[in-house]
Design a protein around this motif. Sequence first.
Motif, PDB file in Angstrom:
ATOM      1  N   MET A  31      84.956 -20.653  83.696  1.00 48.55           N
ATOM      2  CA  MET A  31      83.665 -19.916  84.666  1.00 48.55           C
ATOM      3  C   MET A  31      85.028 -19.329  85.330  1.00 48.55           C
ATOM      4  N   ASP A  32      84.822 -18.102  85.072  1.00 49.44           N
ATOM      5  CA  ASP A  32      85.388 -17.009  85.849  1.00 49.44           C
ATOM      6  C   ASP A  32      85.552 -17.368  87.636  1.00 49.44           C
ATOM      7  N   GLU A  33      87.338 -16.757  88.570  1.00 49.27           N
ATOM      8  CA  GLU A  33      86.742 -16.965  89.197  1.00 49.27           C
ATOM      9  C   GLU A  33      86.392 -16.148  90.459  1.00 49.27           C
ATOM     10  N   LEU A  34      85.508 -15.112  89.380  1.00 50.40           N
ATOM     11  CA  LEU A  34      83.916 -14.108  90.103  1.00 50.40           C
ATOM     12  C   LEU A  34      83.200 -15.056  90.737  1.00 50.40           C
ATOM     13  N   ARG A  35      82.515 -15.693  89.103  1.00 56.52           N
ATOM     14  CA  ARG A  35      81.381 -16.500  89.425  1.00 56.52           C
ATOM     15  C   ARG A  35      81.172 -17.596  90.465  1.00 56.52           C
ATOM     16  N   TYR A  36      82.824 -18.097  90.056  1.00 53.70           N
ATOM     17  CA  TYR A  36      83.347 -19.334  90.714  1.00 53.70           C
ATOM     18  C   TYR A  36      83.319 -19.209  92.438  1.00 53.70           C
ATOM     19  N   ASP A  37      83.446 -17.441  92.468  1.00 51.27           N
ATOM     20  CA  ASP A  37      83.033 -16.931  94.430  1.00 51.27           C
ATOM     21  C   ASP A  37      81.800 -16.787  94.766  1.00 51.27           C
ATOM     22  N   VAL A  38      81.299 -16.704  94.041  1.00 54.99           N
ATOM     23  CA  VAL A  38      79.622 -16.325  94.156  1.00 54.99           C
ATOM     24  C   VAL A  38      78.727 -17.905  94.496  1.00 54.99           C
ATOM     25  N   VAL A  39      79.277 -18.887  94.138  1.00 53.71           N
ATOM     26  CA  VAL A  39      78.566 -19.959  94.067  1.00 53.71           C
ATOM     27  C   VAL A  39      79.328 -20.714  95.867  1.00 53.71           C
ATOM     28  N   SER A  40      80.172 -20.277  95.273  1.00 51.18           N
ATOM     29  CA  SER A  40      80.980 -20.996  96.533  1.00 51.18           C
ATOM     30  C   SER A  40      80.243 -20.170  97.752  1.00 51.18           C
ATOM     31  N   SER A  41      80.285 -18.694  97.851  1.00 47.33           N
ATOM     32  CA  SER A  41      79.787 -17.763  98.898  1.00 47.33           C
ATOM     33  C   SER A  41      77.912 -18.382  98.689  1.00 47.33           C
ATOM     34  N   MET A  42      77.199 -18.704  98.641  1.00 52.26           N
ATOM     35  CA  MET A  42      76.309 -19.695  98.385  1.00 52.26           C
ATOM     36  C   MET A  42      76.137 -20.809  98.763  1.00 52.26           C
ATOM     37  N   LEU A  43      77.504 -21.689  98.409  1.00 47.31           N
ATOM     38  CA  LEU A  43      77.034 -23.321  98.900  1.00 47.31           C
ATOM     39  C   LEU A  43      77.696 -23.085 101.067  1.00 47.31           C
ATOM     40  N   SER A  44      78.542 -22.204 100.746  1.00 51.73           N
ATOM     41  CA  SER A  44      78.500 -21.664 102.698  1.00 51.73           C
ATOM     42  C   SER A  44      77.363 -21.574 102.948  1.00 51.73           C
ATOM     43  N   ASN A  45      76.368 -21.160 103.098  1.00 54.55           N
ATOM     44  CA  ASN A  45      75.408 -21.055 104.045  1.00 54.55           C
ATOM     45  C   ASN A  45      74.776 -22.019 104.143  1.00 54.55           C
ATOM     46  N   PHE A  46      75.086 -23.838 103.115  1.00 51.51           N
ATOM     47  CA  PHE A  46      74.721 -24.774 104.280  1.00 51.51           C
ATOM     48  C   PHE A  46      75.959 -25.245 104.470  1.00 51.51           C
ATOM     49  N   PRO A  47      75.752 -26.197 105.331  1.00 49.56           N
ATOM     50  CA  PRO A  47      75.881 -27.211 106.502  1.00 49.56           C
ATOM     51  C   PRO A  47      76.967 -28.080 105.453  1.00 49.56           C
TER      52      PRO A  47
END
Length: 304
Positions: free
Chosen positions: A1-17
């Motif tokens: 997984m490239d860094e950009l896609r990792y960042d996308v998932v991390s950003s989505m996860l940040s919307n939840f506690p």
Amino acid sequence: MDELRYDVVSSMLSNFPAKTKKDRINSLRQVIQEIILYGLSKADFFDIAAFYGGTALRIFHGLDRFSEDLDFSLLNKDMSFSFNSYWEAIHAVLKAYGINFSEEKDEGVKDNTYTVYAKANLRELLHTFFPDNLKEGTAANEKLTIKINVNVNPPHGGMYEYKTRVRPAMYSVRLFDMPSLFASKISAILTRNFKNNEKGRDFYDYLFYIGRNTDINMDFLKNSVSAPEKTKYNEAVRNSPDFTWGFLLKLLEERFSEIKFEIAKNDMSGFIDDISVLDSWNEENFKSITRDYFELNKDKYESY
């Protein structure tokens, strides 16, 4: 997984506690649900099916509760439907975002529903996306499972709309419109065979629709409740010459008189953070808000 896609998932996860292990698991499940929707969209699944249920309501209409499953309905009856042709697209997008999943197929159709399961190694997911926040242990073989249900024999009369999301990448989903979603939820409340295991999620979602004064797709509701199941409510609708606005109110009031609301409230404990919002759940309050809703909207439904 490239860094950009990792960042996308991390950003989505940040919307939840993510305070507890349970929070992190729930957030992973909800993000993975959206990635699966993206994969299904790429595979043209929504040419033949529509999204509905609590997860659809959460993702596209802001329902403030955790939801577990992905529920779909075919647009037309197909008792030979198989999900097999869609796994490749799902695996491809999940792998692109660093998630290794396996599928577990159900054995055919049961009660008009085709069910499959997507499973991933939970320890691997937590180590990938929460590497600095792992105080609790996780068994090596513990799985995160997402259940996927497809209604292969849908009732007639549902109406649809398309909604677009931009994460993990832009995609569109066909889903039932709000009046049809509300009709589907009322049908579940009337006909689900609870057996002293009331699904509090149904009543929580019901209040969500009521609070927004959502219209009801009455034709779709009648067809849904007229299905050949054998609850007394199925039989009442099948045997009634008229499916009127007043008749529907009577059915709901009778149903609320049967509900064991303490069981329903207990069911909600894993799906919302603040269970104190359930303190007012009881038969009379549900009847009261339902009567108010029906009185407010009676002029819209003069033909019923």
